[in-house]
Enzyme design. Structure first.
Site, short mmCIF file in Angstrom:
data_model
loop_
_atom_site.label_atom_id
_atom_site.label_comp_id
_atom_site.label_asym_id
_atom_site.label_seq_id
_atom_site.Cartn_x
_atom_site.Cartn_y
_atom_site.Cartn_z
N HIS A 107 0.83 -1.21 0.00
CA HIS A 107 0.00 0.00 0.00
C HIS A 107 0.87 1.26 0.00
CE1 HIS A 107 -3.01 -3.03 0.65
NE2 HIS A 107 -2.39 -3.40 1.76
N GLU A 144 -2.00 0.08 8.12
CA GLU A 144 -1.13 -0.95 7.56
C GLU A 144 -0.02 -0.33 6.73
OE1 GLU A 144 -1.28 -4.81 4.54
OE2 GLU A 144 -3.08 -3.60 4.86
N HIS A 199 3.11 -7.03 4.40
CA HIS A 199 1.72 -6.67 4.68
C HIS A 199 1.36 -7.02 6.12
CE1 HIS A 199 0.17 -5.70 0.61
NE2 HIS A 199 1.15 -6.49 0.22
N GLU A 281 2.11 -11.73 5.50
CA GLU A 281 1.14 -11.05 6.35
C GLU A 281 1.64 -11.26 7.78
OE1 GLU A 281 -1.41 -9.32 5.35
OE2 GLU A 281 -1.97 -10.06 3.35
#
Length: 317
Positions: A107, A144, A199, A281
């Site tokens: 992101h 995040e 992430h 993650e």
């Protein structure tokens, strides 16, 4: 909720059956792998005397008291081909000298201000998906995108200390993105020996732990992962084993059947890669216990170290 180049975990079909690896078994992957750093007899975070190593720069202010960083606005922030961001400082000689690693911070803190641009569709080889998403956050609002930048910068420092050339797909230096197809191109153009996309998940309370996402065998349009499936799995297994050992975190209790590994065919960042690549993650931002770890600067340093040692183990094999 969708929070990266993905569909929500709760809406995907159940994980494929695989042998279940316990946390101890994943740590054992590291201990038996050639070139794996650290002593498995040490407490998590104390591997090879490096886990308490400070980051190259001071830790960021507490997430609860500081605003999200504002990416610099410039013409360079526009979508398009990019070589990524590299350090200008000279690298020491070390065990990873001559190796190139691309780190992909998931992101971008500026995505929330550019919804039109990140909602545009891009080709991922097997279809079309959004350019990018805003990502998730903790219930207290720690984004995040801030987490991924912080861990990625720490990871860069650790890898550069071993002599690796490190490229970041973005370093808070562009207004939004890059899009998922460009993130793949950056790794491909760099001819990276390994690419890791960082992430954190956004699942339900009670869903805890980390998982590493591996590319499935995909062929369609511009996507053909045949040559990277096996090496990417090797990279992912080594990262998972080291992540367990260094952070003390357990593999996900809701994805991967206890293996800490999940194979997917719907991520453009993996589908379009021509070099070994995985996603990690690091935990679930929506679970209070995981969120307490993810918002801790000390734990983020351990997370970066776990990933760095996994990458190092893979590259030195």
């Amino acid at each position: 909720m969708p929070h990266h180049d993905s569909v929500p975990p709760t809406s995907r079909p159940g994980p494929r059956r695989r042998p279940v690896f316990t946390a101890a078994a994943l740590a054992g992957v590291c201990l038996t792998a050639a070139g794996c750093a650290g002593d498995g007899g040490q407490e998590p975070g104390a591997a090879a005397g490096t886990a308490t190593r400070p980051a190259a720069s001071p830790a960021p202010p507490s997430p609860a008291s500081s605003p999200s960083p504002s990416p610099r606005q410039s013409s360079a922030a526009a979508p398009g081909p990019s070589a990524g961001s590299t350090s200008s400082r000279p690298l020491p000689r070390g065990p990873l000298t001559g190796r190139t690693v691309v780190i992909d911070p998931g992101h971008n803190p500026g995505n929330r201000d550019h919804t039109r641009e990140i909602n545009s569709q891009v080709d991922i080889g097997t279809g079309r998906k959004e350019c990018d998403t805003t990502g998730t956050s903790t219930n207290a609002g720690y984004a995040e995108a801030r987490f991924t930048l912080d861990v990625s910068r720490r990871l860069r420092t650790l890898l550069e200390e071993q002599g690796a050339k490190v490229v970041l797909t973005q370093d808070g230096d562009r207004a939004f993105g890059p899009c998922v197809d460009e993130r793949a191109r950056i790794g491909n153009s760099a001819k990276a020996d390994a690419v890791v996309s960082v992430h954190a998940d956004g699942s339900a309370t009670g869903n805890r732990g980390f998982h590493v996402i591996l590319p499935a065998a995909v062929k369609g349009g511009a996507a053909d992962t045949a040559k990277i499936v096996a090496p990417s799995r090797e990279l992912g297994v080594r990262i998972a084993g080291n992540f367990v050992r260094v952070t003390g975190s357990a593999p996900s209790n809701y994805i991967g059947g206890g293996t800490g590994l999940d194979t997917r065919d719907d991520l453009g960042g993996l589908n379009l890669s021509t070099v070994p690549k995985v996603f990690i993650e690091c935990g679930n931002m929506r679970d209070p216990e995981d969120a307490a770890l993810l918002t801790s600067a000390g734990w983020r340093q351990k997370a970066a170290l776990g990933v760095a040692e996994g990458i190092g183990s893979y590259l030195k094999r």
